[in-house]
Design a protein around this motif. Structure first.
Motif, PDB file in Angstrom:
ATOM      1  N   ASP A 260       0.579  -0.868  -0.504  1.00  0.00           N
ATOM      2  CA  ASP A 260      -0.064  -0.255  -0.011  1.00  0.00           C
ATOM      3  C   ASP A 260       0.937   1.645  -0.105  1.00  0.00           C
ATOM      4  OD1 ASP A 260      -2.528   1.707   0.175  1.00  0.00           O
ATOM      5  OD2 ASP A 260      -3.130   0.594   1.898  1.00  0.00           O
ATOM      6  N   GLY A 451      -5.537   7.871   3.473  1.00  0.00           N
ATOM      7  CA  GLY A 451      -6.725   7.191   3.722  1.00  0.00           C
ATOM      8  C   GLY A 451      -7.542   8.221   4.660  1.00  0.00           C
ATOM      9  N   ILE A 457      -6.137   9.502  -1.448  1.00  0.00           N
ATOM     10  CA  ILE A 457      -5.858   9.134  -1.637  1.00  0.00           C
ATOM     11  C   ILE A 457      -7.226   7.989  -2.204  1.00  0.00           C
ATOM     12  CG2 ILE A 457      -4.852   6.333  -0.856  1.00  0.00           C
ATOM     13  CD1 ILE A 457      -2.590   8.413  -0.689  1.00  0.00           C
ATOM     14  N   PRO A 458      -8.086   7.977  -1.448  1.00  0.00           N
ATOM     15  CA  PRO A 458      -9.528   7.674  -1.558  1.00  0.00           C
ATOM     16  C   PRO A 458      -9.869   8.066  -3.462  1.00  0.00           C
ATOM     17  CG  PRO A 458      -9.864   8.176   0.269  1.00  0.00           C
ATOM     18  CD  PRO A 458      -8.071   8.729  -0.148  1.00  0.00           C
ATOM     19  N   LYS A 461      -7.380   6.337  -5.787  1.00  0.00           N
ATOM     20  CA  LYS A 461      -8.246   5.046  -5.865  1.00  0.00           C
ATOM     21  C   LYS A 461      -9.568   5.558  -6.946  1.00  0.00           C
ATOM     22  CE  LYS A 461      -5.678   2.722  -2.119  1.00  0.00           C
ATOM     23  NZ  LYS A 461      -6.258   1.822  -0.756  1.00  0.00           N
ATOM     24  N   LYS A 462     -10.630   5.165  -6.877  1.00  0.00           N
ATOM     25  CA  LYS A 462     -11.678   5.713  -7.761  1.00  0.00           C
ATOM     26  C   LYS A 462     -11.320   5.920  -9.015  1.00  0.00           C
ATOM     27  CE  LYS A 462     -16.432   8.096  -6.951  1.00  0.00           C
ATOM     28  NZ  LYS A 462     -17.166   8.473  -6.790  1.00  0.00           N
ATOM     29  N   ILE A 464      -8.911   5.927 -10.396  1.00  0.00           N
ATOM     30  CA  ILE A 464      -7.478   4.137 -10.567  1.00  0.00           C
ATOM     31  C   ILE A 464      -8.964   3.191 -11.117  1.00  0.00           C
ATOM     32  CG2 ILE A 464      -6.570   3.059 -11.319  1.00  0.00           C
ATOM     33  CD1 ILE A 464      -4.700   4.750  -9.280  1.00  0.00           C
ATOM     34  N   GLU A 465      -9.731   3.785 -10.957  1.00  0.00           N
ATOM     35  CA  GLU A 465     -10.787   2.848 -10.352  1.00  0.00           C
ATOM     36  C   GLU A 465     -11.701   2.712 -12.312  1.00  0.00           C
ATOM     37  OE1 GLU A 465     -13.023   1.644  -7.336  1.00  0.00           O
ATOM     38  OE2 GLU A 465     -11.632   0.635  -6.438  1.00  0.00           O
ATOM     39  N   LEU A 521       0.699   5.088  -6.759  1.00  0.00           N
ATOM     40  CA  LEU A 521      -0.435   4.562  -6.092  1.00  0.00           C
ATOM     41  C   LEU A 521      -1.430   4.028  -7.662  1.00  0.00           C
ATOM     42  CD1 LEU A 521      -1.995   4.200  -4.178  1.00  0.00           C
ATOM     43  CD2 LEU A 521      -3.670   6.443  -4.952  1.00  0.00           C
ATOM     44  N   SER A 525      -1.480  -0.157  -8.606  1.00  0.00           N
ATOM     45  CA  SER A 525      -3.196  -0.754  -9.248  1.00  0.00           C
ATOM     46  C   SER A 525      -2.232  -1.986 -10.206  1.00  0.00           C
ATOM     47  CB  SER A 525      -3.634   0.442  -8.943  1.00  0.00           C
ATOM     48  OG  SER A 525      -4.174   0.954  -7.809  1.00  0.00           O
TER      49      SER A 525
END
Length: 638
Positions: A260, A451, A457-458, A461-462, A464-465, A521, A525
């Motif tokens: 992480d 986080g 960070i969140p 991540k979103k 990237i998703e 990050l 992923s």
């Protein structure tokens, strides 16, 4: 084999009886060859029952009939050796009291044979299991090819588990280790291919699908560098947690986790003065405002470990508070817990809470913290952050709390946005009220928490998703980061140092480039930055600055007994002046004069400078503010 499994203890005992007696007969044969004296044959006939009983009892006591020998380790065989030596010693000592006994040489030799036969027979189970694993045919199509970093005990455990559990669909291809003596050697039929500098080459050469970092004892800084090396490959990377995270010190595939961003920060584990924290929390009533938020909820999780008399969670957002309530009740059924839905803006409600519960310790974490949102809603930042802090602090003073800890931010230092300025005003409030109160008021200032709700960070991540792009406001923008548990622990520790009026500054380590964080990050992923996932630079947002500071120029810095906590010089503020300034700002909000609000905040917080393009020193605006203040004063006087 099924019959053996069902009657394993009984069958092992039968074999041991045969081995024990055969060993004594062999010992007599080796000692006297074919000319065994009849006298010793008679002695053995009289002694074989007690001898056998001693061995069986000792074996039973040492669990030699309960161990699973097909999975036995060196520990089981060592216990077997000790039990044999103990039984043989008892027989030697006991026989010395009799004249009609076997020779000591025969007893000792028989003991050697018994060790060989009993442990050798049990070893056959391990050999049989290993042979069946070795010669079984496994279709490895679809298996993930694994490179294990670390050829020590942890790495060996991982390879062993991969080898014995093909259903996990992993295939160990090789080891990586920095020990030059290991490179080129073969361990468990797996070659040590090279040192850490060989990782990228080995990943490409052997089409590695997964890297497992299996060095729990690796120092945090070295782990950070190793993670970066692995992250530069396009390979999935997992890690065995550090020894401080492995509570039972056992290493297994089930305990490995994804690498992480926290592994890239290289933060050392916090060492706490638990006694100092216990002294002001254990047996006390503790109130946490904003207790459902990222920092507030982690504070609650940490506080319960110090056994407070009562924990009160106060939050305006019921969903987070409800989730935390369920978690704490499940984990700590005996905890005296109260969850109150209330706003720190509501002074009457706070009065009732403080009057009923009389908290000894208050952690004030309730606040609006999002910079861009507060920039466009400055009145809400003032009402919630500043008035909320003033309300809570005055209640703590009035109802005799021992300690009040404000959660502040690095954005309060030379603020360039309304949120930071509002938090600086909160610090001014607690420093001003501390000068007249018996309650010890302090603030704890730290940077971004990795986080936390609404943090970068969140968001990354979103994005990237969703396939990107990942948005960064500036390529050179940097921020200080720490982990949520780390922040909460240091807040508790700082509270133990409180004498009143201090602003505690937490060591945030080195600043991190947000652009670099985005790249890491994306790689974590499994993608390549700006190839698979684009990074888009959008420009600084209103109120945002490139670099955050942790300490104001005029505050200075003092050490504490903790190497990660420092103290800023207490400010000299008059409470009546600070309150009159806050009420003047509230008047602007009350009469809808939001155009003058930022100008007034700058008067109260002289270090507040807006970002380029927002001129709040405009002469006309200053004159308009003066006229408004005069009108308000005249109206209040009449």
């Amino acid at each position: 084999m099924k019959i053996f499994a069902k009657h394993r203890k009984f069958i092992l005992a039968i074999y041991d009886i045969v081995f024990i007696n055969c060993s004594f007969l062999m010992a007599l044969f080796f000692r006297f060859y074919t000319d065994i004296p009849t006298l010793y044959i008679e002695h053995y006939k009289r002694a074989f029952l007690p001898i056998t009983a001693v061995y069986l009892l000792i074996f039973y006591f040492f669990n030699l009939y309960s161990s699973l020998w097909s999975l036995a380790s060196i520990d089981e065989f060592m216990i077997g050796g000790v039990s044999n030596l103990l039984a043989n010693s008892i027989i030697l000592i006991a026989s010395s009291f009799f004249d009609d006994r076997l020779p000591f040489s025969v007893i000792i030799l028989a003991g050697v044979f018994i060790i060989i036969f009993t442990l050798g027979f049990r070893m056959l189970f391990r050999i049989y299991r290993r042979a069946t694993l070795m010669f079984r045919k496994i279709d490895k199509s679809g298996f993930k090819r694994v490179l294990v970093v670390g050829a020590g005990m942890a790495g060996l455990s991982i390879v062993k588990e991969i080898y014995t559990h093909p259903e996990m669909k992993y295939e160990a291809i090789g080891f990586i280790d920095d020990d030059k003596n290991k490179i080129g050697k073969i361990i468990r039929n797996i070659r040590v291919m090279g040192d850490r500098n060989s990782i990228k080459d080995m990943v490409d050469r052997y089409a590695i699908d997964l890297i497992i970092i299996a060095i729990p004892s690796l120092p945090v800084k070295e782990r950070k560098e190793l993670v970066k090396l692995c992250n530069e490959t396009r390979c999935k990377t997992k890690i065995i947690p550090g020894v401080y995270e492995l509570l039972d010190n056992t290493v297994s595939l089930s305990k490995m986790r994804n690498v992480d961003v926290k592994d890239l920060l290289g933060r050392e584990p916090i060492k706490l003065d638990n006694k100092g924290i216990s002294d002001y929390i254990t047996g006390k009533t503790v109130l946490v405002t904003g207790g459902g938020g990222s920092i507030g909820s982690e504070l609650c999780r940490q506080i319960v470990n110090y056994k407070p008399k009562e924990l009160i969670i106060l939050d305006i957002y019921e969903n987070n508070a409800y989730d935390l309530q369920n978690e704490l009740i499940r984990k700590y059924p005996s905890l005296n817990l109260k969850v109150l839905i209330a706003s720190v803006r509501d002074k009457r409600r706070l009065e009732k809470v403080f009057d009923e519960y009389r908290p000894h310790v208050v952690f004030h974490a309730a606040a609006h913290k999002h910079v861009p949102l507060m920039e466009f809603n400055p009145e809400e930042a003032i009402k919630n952050n500043v008035m909320g802090t003033l309300n809570t602090a005055e209640c703590a003073d009035k109802y005799g709390a021992n300690r009040f800890v404000l959660i502040s931010t690095d954005k309060a230092v030379n603020p360039t946005n309304v949120m930071g300025a509002s938090k600086r005003m909160c610090e001014m409030v607690i420093q001003a009220i501390d000068a007249k109160s018996k309650t010890e008021f302090v603030a704890v200032r730290f940077g971004n928490v990795l986080g936390s709700n609404g943090s970068v960070i969140p968001l990354f991540k979103k994005q990237i998703e969703e396939g990107g792009p990942v948005t960064v406001t500036h390529k050179e923008i940097t921020r200080f980061f720490m982990l949520i548990p780390e922040a909460a622990q240091l807040v508790l520790q700082a509270g133990a140092f409180a004498k009143g009026g201090e602003i505690f500054v937490l060591d945030m380590g080195s600043p991190v480039k947000i652009y670099d964080l985005a790249e890491h990050l994306i790689r974590l992923s499994g993608f390549e930055p700006n190839v698979d996932i684009k990074i888009e630079v959008t420009g600084l947002r209103p109120g945002e600055k490139l670099y955050e500071e942790l300490l104001m120029d005029e505050e200075g810095l003092q050490n504490t007994d903790h190497d990660k906590i420092f103290i800023g010089k207490p400010g000299n503020f008059d409470l009546s002046v600070v309150k009159s300034q806050i009420f003047a700002i509230m008047d602007l909000i009350k009469f809808g004069k939001n155009d003058l609000l930022v100008r007034k905040i700058q008067e109260v917080v002289p270090t507040y400078k807006t970002t380029e393009g927002n001129d709040i020193t405009n002469k006309e605006m200053t004159e308009e503010l003066s006229v408004f203040q005069e009108i308000v004063m005249n109206n209040s006087g009449s």
